[in-house]
Design a protein around this motif. Structure first.
Motif, short mmCIF file in Angstrom:
data_model
loop_
_atom_site.label_atom_id
_atom_site.label_comp_id
_atom_site.label_asym_id
_atom_site.label_seq_id
_atom_site.Cartn_x
_atom_site.Cartn_y
_atom_site.Cartn_z
N LYS A 120 -4.42 -4.16 5.32
CA LYS A 120 -5.35 -3.35 4.53
C LYS A 120 -5.81 -2.11 5.28
O LYS A 120 -5.86 -1.00 4.72
CB LYS A 120 -6.56 -4.20 4.13
N LEU A 152 -3.05 0.53 5.36
CA LEU A 152 -2.92 1.18 4.05
C LEU A 152 -4.07 2.15 3.81
O LEU A 152 -3.86 3.27 3.31
CB LEU A 152 -2.87 0.11 2.95
N ASN A 153 -5.29 1.73 4.13
CA ASN A 153 -6.45 2.60 3.93
C ASN A 153 -6.34 3.87 4.77
O ASN A 153 -6.69 4.96 4.31
CB ASN A 153 -7.74 1.85 4.29
N LYS A 186 -3.61 5.38 5.88
CA LYS A 186 -2.58 6.28 5.35
C LYS A 186 -3.03 6.91 4.03
O LYS A 186 -2.67 8.05 3.73
CB LYS A 186 -1.27 5.51 5.15
N ALA A 187 -3.83 6.17 3.27
CA ALA A 187 -4.36 6.74 2.03
C ALA A 187 -5.36 7.84 2.33
O ALA A 187 -5.46 8.84 1.60
CB ALA A 187 -5.02 5.64 1.19
N PHE A 188 -6.10 7.68 3.43
CA PHE A 188 -7.08 8.69 3.83
C PHE A 188 -6.40 9.94 4.37
O PHE A 188 -6.78 11.06 4.04
CB PHE A 188 -8.01 8.09 4.90
N LYS A 189 -5.38 9.72 5.22
CA LYS A 189 -4.62 10.84 5.77
C LYS A 189 -3.18 10.38 5.99
O LYS A 189 -2.91 9.60 6.90
CB LYS A 189 -5.23 11.34 7.08
N LYS A 190 -2.29 10.88 5.17
CA LYS A 190 -0.91 10.41 5.17
C LYS A 190 -0.24 10.58 6.53
O LYS A 190 0.58 9.76 6.94
CB LYS A 190 -0.12 11.15 4.10
#
Length: 266
Positions: free
Chosen positions: A100, A103-104, A106-110
């Motif tokens: 988790k 994933l979080n 990468k969602a915040f900054k790829k």
């Protein structure tokens, strides 16, 4: 055999050199806590896990519950990236939490450079205080103490002292905050270990005095108990390109200098 002081400064210097080589002025949390550990500050046992299996094994070793935090030079404010998980009680929780957090992040900054996940034992509840150090343009390195957690910015109830500082002077700093009653067992709470808090402030004073490349250190929260303390979170900014800012408090420079001057004259 190296003295404790020399060993601590050598260990800290190595961390600083490594960060500067990577063009970083904000140390990663494991680096900041390694400095704390070098100066004998009471940090929870932790590891920087780079795999899910490593994270789960370490959590089982130190015992549950644990805390998990993303570690990335591109994510300085972890809560904004949903990069902190508290109160994980099982191996499955840790395994799921590891995935988790990645994933979080990468969602915040790829393109975030993810170094791993910090795993540490979750400290029991206690009174949260803040201990800090910074470099004042006029007085040089100063230390700071106040109530921690949300109270730091809400109440702005902090005191300052010049380094080097004695334990007796730190005790005056501690008793100088407006909310001092919270440390004495106010409204059924237990009195906290002021001596343990004072020892942490003295060690932060040494960190600032012995490592000129450190511009700011922020230990928030430090959880204080009736016996001992635990440094739950640590942040260190280097001074190479560091401009003095009021990141530990909302006070302006003149306020800092006045309070530091008062502490020095006591």
């Amino acid at each position: 055999m190296l003295s404790t002081k020399v060993a601590a400064t050598m260990s800290t210097g190595s961390i600083i050199v490594n960060a500067l080589a990577q063009n970083r002025i904000a140390l990663l949390e494991p680096e900041a806590k390694d400095i704390c550990r070098a100066y004998k500050l009471p940090v929870p046992e932790f590891i920087l896990a780079t795999t899910m299996n490593q994270a789960a094994k370490f959590a089982e070793k130190i015992g549950f519950p644990v805390v998990m935090k993303i570690v990335s030079p591109d994510i300085l404010h972890k809560t904004e990236a949903r990069g902190v998980l508290l109160g994980l009680y099982t191996k499955r929780d840790v395994e799921n939490g590891f995935s988790k957090l990645l994933l979080n992040a990468k969602a915040f900054k790829k393109t975030a450079d993810i170094r791993g996940v910090l795993i540490e034992h979750m400290a029991p509840a206690g009174l949260e205080v803040i201990v800090g150090g910074m470099r004042d343009p006029q007085f040089g390195p100063v230390v700071m103490f106040g109530l921690g957690g949300i109270f730091t910015q809400v109440l702005e109830d902090v005191t300052f002292g010049l380094t080097p500082i004695k334990k007796s002077e730190v005790r005056e700093m501690i008793r100088g905050i407006r909310g001092y009653r919270a440390l004495t067992g106010f409204r059924g709470m237990f009195p906290v270990d002021e001596g343990a808090i004072a020892s942490i402030v003295v060690q932060v004073s040494k960190i600032m005095s012995e490592n000129q490349q450190i511009g700011q250190i922020d230990l928030n929260p430090v959880v204080a108990y009736s016996r001992g303390c635990s440094v739950v979170d640590a942040r260190v900014l280097l001074a190479s390109t560091h401009k003095i800012k009021r990141e530990l408090t909302k006070n302006d420079g003149s306020s800092t200098r006045k309070k530091a001057s008062r502490s020095a004259n006591r």
